[in-house]
Every structure is written in C-alpha cells, then in structure tokens.
Design a protein around this motif. Structure first.
Motif, PDB file in Angstrom:
ATOM      1  N   ILE A   1       0.827  -1.206   0.000  1.00 36.04           N
ATOM      2  CA  ILE A   1       0.000   0.000   0.000  1.00 36.04           C
ATOM      3  C   ILE A   1       0.862   1.257   0.000  1.00 36.04           C
ATOM      4  CG2 ILE A   1      -1.589   1.364   1.444  1.00 36.04           C
ATOM      5  CD1 ILE A   1      -2.820  -1.406   2.275  1.00 36.04           C
ATOM      6  N   ASN A   2       1.963   1.227   0.725  1.00 38.65           N
ATOM      7  CA  ASN A   2       2.822   2.407   0.873  1.00 38.65           C
ATOM      8  C   ASN A   2       3.992   2.432  -0.102  1.00 38.65           C
ATOM      9  OD1 ASN A   2       1.312   3.446   3.089  1.00 38.65           O
ATOM     10  ND2 ASN A   2       2.228   1.879   4.370  1.00 38.65           N
ATOM     11  N   SER A   3       3.976   1.574  -1.116  1.00 37.44           N
ATOM     12  CA  SER A   3       5.128   1.441  -2.008  1.00 37.44           C
ATOM     13  C   SER A   3       5.242   2.564  -3.036  1.00 37.44           C
ATOM     14  CB  SER A   3       5.070   0.099  -2.734  1.00 37.44           C
ATOM     15  OG  SER A   3       3.959   0.055  -3.608  1.00 37.44           O
ATOM     16  N   GLY A   4       4.203   3.345  -3.215  1.00 35.73           N
ATOM     17  CA  GLY A   4       4.259   4.439  -4.185  1.00 35.73           C
ATOM     18  C   GLY A   4       4.514   3.927  -5.591  1.00 35.73           C
ATOM     19  N   ASP A   5       5.414   4.600  -6.315  1.00 37.26           N
ATOM     20  CA  ASP A   5       5.718   4.254  -7.706  1.00 37.26           C
ATOM     21  C   ASP A   5       6.495   2.944  -7.839  1.00 37.26           C
ATOM     22  OD1 ASP A   5       4.447   6.544  -8.525  1.00 37.26           O
ATOM     23  OD2 ASP A   5       6.298   7.729  -8.605  1.00 37.26           O
ATOM     24  N   GLU A   6       7.081   2.486  -6.750  1.00 37.39           N
ATOM     25  CA  GLU A   6       7.874   1.259  -6.802  1.00 37.39           C
ATOM     26  C   GLU A   6       7.034   0.060  -7.235  1.00 37.39           C
ATOM     27  OE1 GLU A   6      11.006  -1.213  -3.985  1.00 37.39           O
ATOM     28  OE2 GLU A   6       9.919   0.483  -3.149  1.00 37.39           O
ATOM     29  N   LEU A   7       5.770   0.011  -6.827  1.00 36.92           N
ATOM     30  CA  LEU A   7       4.896  -1.100  -7.213  1.00 36.92           C
ATOM     31  C   LEU A   7       4.730  -1.150  -8.723  1.00 36.92           C
ATOM     32  CD1 LEU A   7       2.970  -3.438  -6.657  1.00 36.92           C
ATOM     33  CD2 LEU A   7       1.171  -1.748  -6.258  1.00 36.92           C
ATOM     34  N   ALA A   8       4.433  -0.023  -9.340  1.00 35.24           N
ATOM     35  CA  ALA A   8       4.264   0.014 -10.795  1.00 35.24           C
ATOM     36  C   ALA A   8       5.546  -0.415 -11.493  1.00 35.24           C
ATOM     37  CB  ALA A   8       3.843   1.415 -11.242  1.00 35.24           C
ATOM     38  N   SER A   9       6.672   0.040 -10.983  1.00 33.00           N
ATOM     39  CA  SER A   9       7.965  -0.320 -11.572  1.00 33.00           C
ATOM     40  C   SER A   9       8.205  -1.826 -11.481  1.00 33.00           C
ATOM     41  CB  SER A   9       9.075   0.435 -10.847  1.00 33.00           C
ATOM     42  OG  SER A   9      10.341   0.009 -11.301  1.00 33.00           O
ATOM     43  N   GLU A  10       7.962  -2.398 -10.328  1.00 31.21           N
ATOM     44  CA  GLU A  10       8.161  -3.849 -10.139  1.00 31.21           C
ATOM     45  C   GLU A  10       7.206  -4.649 -11.017  1.00 31.21           C
ATOM     46  OE1 GLU A  10      10.590  -5.539  -8.565  1.00 31.21           O
ATOM     47  OE2 GLU A  10      11.470  -3.565  -8.237  1.00 31.21           O
ATOM     48  N   MET A  11       5.978  -4.163 -11.168  1.00 32.22           N
ATOM     49  CA  MET A  11       5.009  -4.861 -12.013  1.00 32.22           C
ATOM     50  C   MET A  11       5.446  -4.825 -13.473  1.00 32.22           C
ATOM     51  SD  MET A  11       1.448  -3.739 -10.154  1.00 32.22           S
ATOM     52  CE  MET A  11       0.367  -4.784 -11.139  1.00 32.22           C
ATOM     53  N   ARG A  12       5.978  -3.680 -13.923  1.00 33.00           N
ATOM     54  CA  ARG A  12       6.496  -3.592 -15.300  1.00 33.00           C
ATOM     55  C   ARG A  12       7.673  -4.538 -15.503  1.00 33.00           C
ATOM     56  NH1 ARG A  12       5.462   1.857 -14.488  1.00 33.00           N
ATOM     57  NH2 ARG A  12       7.619   2.269 -13.917  1.00 33.00           N
ATOM     58  N   LYS A  13       8.605  -4.557 -14.535  1.00 35.24           N
ATOM     59  CA  LYS A  13       9.772  -5.453 -14.636  1.00 35.24           C
ATOM     60  C   LYS A  13       9.321  -6.911 -14.734  1.00 35.24           C
ATOM     61  CE  LYS A  13      12.744  -2.736 -11.677  1.00 35.24           C
ATOM     62  NZ  LYS A  13      13.478  -2.769 -10.399  1.00 35.24           N
ATOM     63  N   ALA A  14       8.362  -7.290 -13.912  1.00 35.69           N
ATOM     64  CA  ALA A  14       7.872  -8.675 -13.913  1.00 35.69           C
ATOM     65  C   ALA A  14       7.248  -9.020 -15.256  1.00 35.69           C
ATOM     66  CB  ALA A  14       6.869  -8.888 -12.787  1.00 35.69           C
ATOM     67  N   ARG A  15       6.502  -8.075 -15.819  1.00 38.86           N
ATOM     68  CA  ARG A  15       5.866  -8.310 -17.125  1.00 38.86           C
ATOM     69  C   ARG A  15       6.936  -8.494 -18.199  1.00 38.86           C
ATOM     70  NH1 ARG A  15       3.477  -5.156 -21.480  1.00 38.86           N
ATOM     71  NH2 ARG A  15       1.815  -6.416 -22.392  1.00 38.86           N
ATOM     72  N   VAL A  16       7.951  -7.636 -18.193  1.00 37.76           N
ATOM     73  CA  VAL A  16       9.025  -7.741 -19.177  1.00 37.76           C
ATOM     74  C   VAL A  16       9.751  -9.079 -19.024  1.00 37.76           C
ATOM     75  CG1 VAL A  16      11.276  -6.790 -19.861  1.00 37.76           C
ATOM     76  CG2 VAL A  16       9.331  -5.266 -19.476  1.00 37.76           C
ATOM     77  N   LYS A  17      10.023  -9.489 -17.794  1.00 31.60           N
ATOM     78  CA  LYS A  17      10.706 -10.778 -17.555  1.00 31.60           C
ATOM     79  C   LYS A  17       9.876 -11.937 -18.105  1.00 31.60           C
ATOM     80  CE  LYS A  17      13.371  -9.419 -13.498  1.00 31.60           C
ATOM     81  NZ  LYS A  17      13.535  -9.562 -12.046  1.00 31.60           N
ATOM     82  N   ARG A  18       8.549 -11.893 -17.883  1.00 32.37           N
ATOM     83  CA  ARG A  18       7.681 -12.963 -18.393  1.00 32.37           C
ATOM     84  C   ARG A  18       7.694 -12.981 -19.921  1.00 32.37           C
ATOM     85  NH1 ARG A  18       4.475 -11.226 -14.142  1.00 32.37           N
ATOM     86  NH2 ARG A  18       3.162  -9.955 -15.487  1.00 32.37           N
ATOM     87  N   LEU A  19       7.588 -11.799 -20.523  1.00 37.67           N
ATOM     88  CA  LEU A  19       7.615 -11.719 -21.980  1.00 37.67           C
ATOM     89  C   LEU A  19       8.952 -12.194 -22.535  1.00 37.67           C
ATOM     90  CD1 LEU A  19       5.874  -8.252 -22.489  1.00 37.67           C
ATOM     91  CD2 LEU A  19       4.916 -10.499 -23.054  1.00 37.67           C
ATOM     92  N   TYR A  20      10.027 -11.768 -21.909  1.00 38.38           N
ATOM     93  CA  TYR A  20      11.374 -12.141 -22.362  1.00 38.38           C
ATOM     94  C   TYR A  20      11.593 -13.649 -22.252  1.00 38.38           C
ATOM     95  CZ  TYR A  20      16.422 -11.978 -22.991  1.00 38.38           C
ATOM     96  OH  TYR A  20      17.693 -12.173 -23.454  1.00 38.38           O
TER      97      TYR A  20
END
Length: 97
Positions: free
Chosen positions: A62-81
């Motif tokens: 809840i308190n992660s701010g922009d870090e959550l969005a960043s981690e979610m993008r990284k995870a998506r890229v890793k899955r795609l890669y």
C-alpha cells in the motif's frame, strides 16, 4: 467488518464445524477435540503472528508508491522475455546495444 461477541467466537472455535471456523477465523484454523486449552491458545498466537506479518506485508504494498508500478512492469518484461526463443532474445540484445 462485523464484530462477534466472545461467546460466539468460542462456540465457533469448539464446534468442529469447518464452515463456522472459516467464517470466524479464516482458512486454516482447526481445533482438535484432543487439544488442550494451552495448545489452542498457542495456535491462536501463531495465527496472530502470521496475520501481523500478512498485514505488515500488505502495508508495504500500500505504501510502495511508484515502486509497485515499476516492479510490475519489470515482472511483465521478464515474463515476456522468458517466452522468447533464443533467436528473438539475440535480436533484442542487438537492438539494445
């Protein structure tokens, strides 16, 4: 969240009715007929510790701010890669260099 009086909580605890236990305590809480009161209290303390950790982890999110969005993008890229074949991975590496 509806508060339950202590009599109802204790009744649900000793009922051996998994449905009532689940409604009152969530998944996983079960008291055996052979458990002593001390064992039941120890189980409850264990549940409290688990839920405190669970709540603390939820608060981190809840308190992660922009870090959550960043981690979610990284995870998506890793899955795609990881779904790419080796030639496609090499092509991407070449594009990035």
């Amino acid at each position: 969240m509806e508060l339950t009086n202590s009599t109802n909580v204790l009744e649900a605890l000793v009922s051996n009715n998994r449905s009532e236990l689940g409604k009152t305590f969530g998944v996983g809480m079960f008291v055996s007929e052979t458990d002593t009161p001390e064992q039941v209290k120890a189980k409850c303390k264990s549940f409290v510790a688990r839920f405190e950790t669970y709540i603390a982890n939820l608060n981190v999110i809840i308190n992660s701010g922009d870090e959550l969005a960043s981690e979610m993008r990284k995870a998506r890229v890793k899955r795609l890669y990881s779904a790419l074949d080796e030639n496609e991975k090499e092509d991407i590496k070449a594009l990035l260099n």
